[in-house]
Enzyme design. Structure first.
Site, PDB file in Angstrom:
ATOM      1  N   ARG A   1     -42.990   0.650  24.352  1.00  0.00           N
ATOM      2  CA  ARG A   1     -44.059   0.871  25.326  1.00  0.00           C
ATOM      3  C   ARG A   1     -44.311  -0.374  26.173  1.00  0.00           C
ATOM      4  NH1 ARG A   1     -46.800   5.703  23.819  1.00  0.00           N
ATOM      5  NH2 ARG A   1     -46.960   6.053  21.580  1.00  0.00           N
TER       6      ARG A   1
ATOM      7  N   ASP B   1     -44.069  16.740  31.166  1.00  0.00           N
ATOM      8  CA  ASP B   1     -42.776  17.225  30.701  1.00  0.00           C
ATOM      9  C   ASP B   1     -42.860  18.761  30.681  1.00  0.00           C
ATOM     10  OD1 ASP B   1     -40.384  17.440  29.296  1.00  0.00           O
ATOM     11  OD2 ASP B   1     -40.776  15.692  28.081  1.00  0.00           O
TER      12      ASP B   1
ATOM     13  N   PHE C   1     -34.422  11.215  28.586  1.00  0.00           N
ATOM     14  CA  PHE C   1     -35.472  10.696  27.721  1.00  0.00           C
ATOM     15  C   PHE C   1     -35.766   9.251  28.120  1.00  0.00           C
ATOM     16  CE2 PHE C   1     -37.553   8.839  24.143  1.00  0.00           C
ATOM     17  CZ  PHE C   1     -38.384   9.851  23.716  1.00  0.00           C
TER      18      PHE C   1
ATOM     19  N   GLU D   1     -52.005  10.315  33.693  1.00  0.00           N
ATOM     20  CA  GLU D   1     -50.972  10.557  32.681  1.00  0.00           C
ATOM     21  C   GLU D   1     -49.741   9.694  32.961  1.00  0.00           C
ATOM     22  OE1 GLU D   1     -50.086  11.530  29.973  1.00  0.00           O
ATOM     23  OE2 GLU D   1     -50.771  13.513  29.390  1.00  0.00           O
ATOM     24  N   ASP D   2     -48.964   9.445  31.931  1.00  0.00           N
ATOM     25  CA  ASP D   2     -47.703   8.730  32.152  1.00  0.00           C
ATOM     26  C   ASP D   2     -46.591   9.698  32.539  1.00  0.00           C
ATOM     27  OD1 ASP D   2     -47.992   9.715  29.559  1.00  0.00           O
ATOM     28  OD2 ASP D   2     -46.529   8.332  28.730  1.00  0.00           O
TER      29      ASP D   2
HETATM   30  C1  PRP Z   1     -46.621  12.393  26.163  1.00  0.00           C
HETATM   31  C2  PRP Z   1     -47.284  12.146  27.511  1.00  0.00           C
HETATM   32  C3  PRP Z   1     -48.022  13.413  27.780  1.00  0.00           C
HETATM   33  C4  PRP Z   1     -47.182  14.455  27.073  1.00  0.00           C
HETATM   34  C5  PRP Z   1     -46.365  15.174  28.101  1.00  0.00           C
HETATM   35  O1  PRP Z   1     -47.538  12.063  25.169  1.00  0.00           O
HETATM   36  O2  PRP Z   1     -48.140  11.027  27.491  1.00  0.00           O
HETATM   37  O3  PRP Z   1     -49.328  13.378  27.253  1.00  0.00           O
HETATM   38  O4  PRP Z   1     -46.322  13.783  26.162  1.00  0.00           O
HETATM   39  O5  PRP Z   1     -45.592  16.156  27.500  1.00  0.00           O
HETATM   40  P1  PRP Z   1     -45.764  17.698  27.816  1.00  0.00           P
HETATM   41  O6  PRP Z   1     -45.883  17.864  29.290  1.00  0.00           O
HETATM   42  O7  PRP Z   1     -44.470  18.285  27.275  1.00  0.00           O
HETATM   43  O8  PRP Z   1     -46.953  18.217  27.071  1.00  0.00           O
HETATM   44  P2  PRP Z   1     -47.156  11.891  23.634  1.00  0.00           P
HETATM   45  O9  PRP Z   1     -47.533  13.144  22.879  1.00  0.00           O
HETATM   46  O10 PRP Z   1     -45.737  11.424  23.502  1.00  0.00           O
HETATM   47  O11 PRP Z   1     -48.183  10.763  23.154  1.00  0.00           O
HETATM   48  P3  PRP Z   1     -48.288   9.243  23.623  1.00  0.00           P
HETATM   49  O12 PRP Z   1     -48.849   9.259  25.030  1.00  0.00           O
HETATM   50  O13 PRP Z   1     -49.259   8.670  22.653  1.00  0.00           O
HETATM   51  O14 PRP Z   1     -46.925   8.626  23.541  1.00  0.00           O
END
Ligand code: PRP
Length: 188
Positions: free
Chosen positions: A171, A109, A158, A105-106
């Site tokens: 990105r 949150d 953010f 994961e990136d």
């Molecule tokens: C981001 C990130 C995680 C998630 C984390 O994805 O890559 O998957 O949010 O947030 P959380 O812990 O509050 O659930 P996003 O929905 O922004 O999609 P993306 O990776 O396509 O930008």
């Protein structure tokens, strides 16, 4: 009126430099290679944000790996925070039954995305299931997630870059940064 993003000028602050990220990804790759020595690993990248991290991390791992990609999306920001509902846009293409699986994961949150995803993947009967995240933002956590590998623990800001977006832009920045407040203001 929509404002055009300006990659060179929209960033207020660099939180993690390209060099810091590279060094940490190398370290994570080394640790993962040691921990899974003698085994085969399936890396599951959660798109789209984890794309650069996945690409760099897999090349720092010195054991045989298979890769798979999933894409998930929340049902809109605030709705997800309340319900934890996640939609699978792209599912695994391989069978992970009996495999050692590491989810890449990136950022974590609230933890709601991974909370859902881990339950989903556990149902597919992997031999083991762990998480590697580049960024961890514990201040925002709503559900406890056991995270095995963390690149950086960051404050509640953010962040964009190195896979992370604002409005699907930024990105492709090589670093992780924070946007200038005007960028948000202009978007209303
Ligand atoms: C981001 C990130 C995680 C998630 C984390 O994805 O890559 O998957 O949010 O947030 P959380 O812990 O509050 O659930 P996003 O929905 O922004 O999609 P993306 O990776 O396509 O930008």
């Amino acid at each position: 009126m929509t404002r055009r993003a300006d990659l060179a000028n929209d960033v207020a602050e660099v939180l993690l430099t390209e060099a810091e990220i590279t060094a940490r990804v190398q370290e994570l790759g080394r640790r993962i290679s040691e921990d899974y020595a003698g085994r085969e690993l399936t890396l599951v990248s959660v798109l789209k944000g984890s794309l650069p991290f996945m690409a760099d991390l897999m090349r720092e791992i010195a054991i045989p790996v298979q890769i798979d990609l999933m894409e998930v999306s929340s049902y809109g920001g605030t709705a997800t925070e309340n319900t934890g509902l996640v939609r699978i846009l792209k599912d695994l293409s391989s069978n992970i039954d009996g495999r050692d699986v590491l989810v890449v994961e990136d950022i974590i949150d609230t933890g709601l995305t991974l909370n859902y995803l881990m339950r989903y993947l556990r149902g597919k009967n992997p031999a083991s299931l762990r998480i590697c995240t580049l960024l961890d933002k514990p201040a925002r956590r709503l559900v406890e997630i056991p995270v095995d590998y963390v690149g950086f623990t960051i404050p509640d800001r953010f962040v964009i870059g190195y896979g992370l977006d604002y409005g699907e832009i930024y990105r492709n920045l090589r670093f992780v940064g924070v946007l200038r407040p005007e960028v948000y203001a202009d978007q209303g």
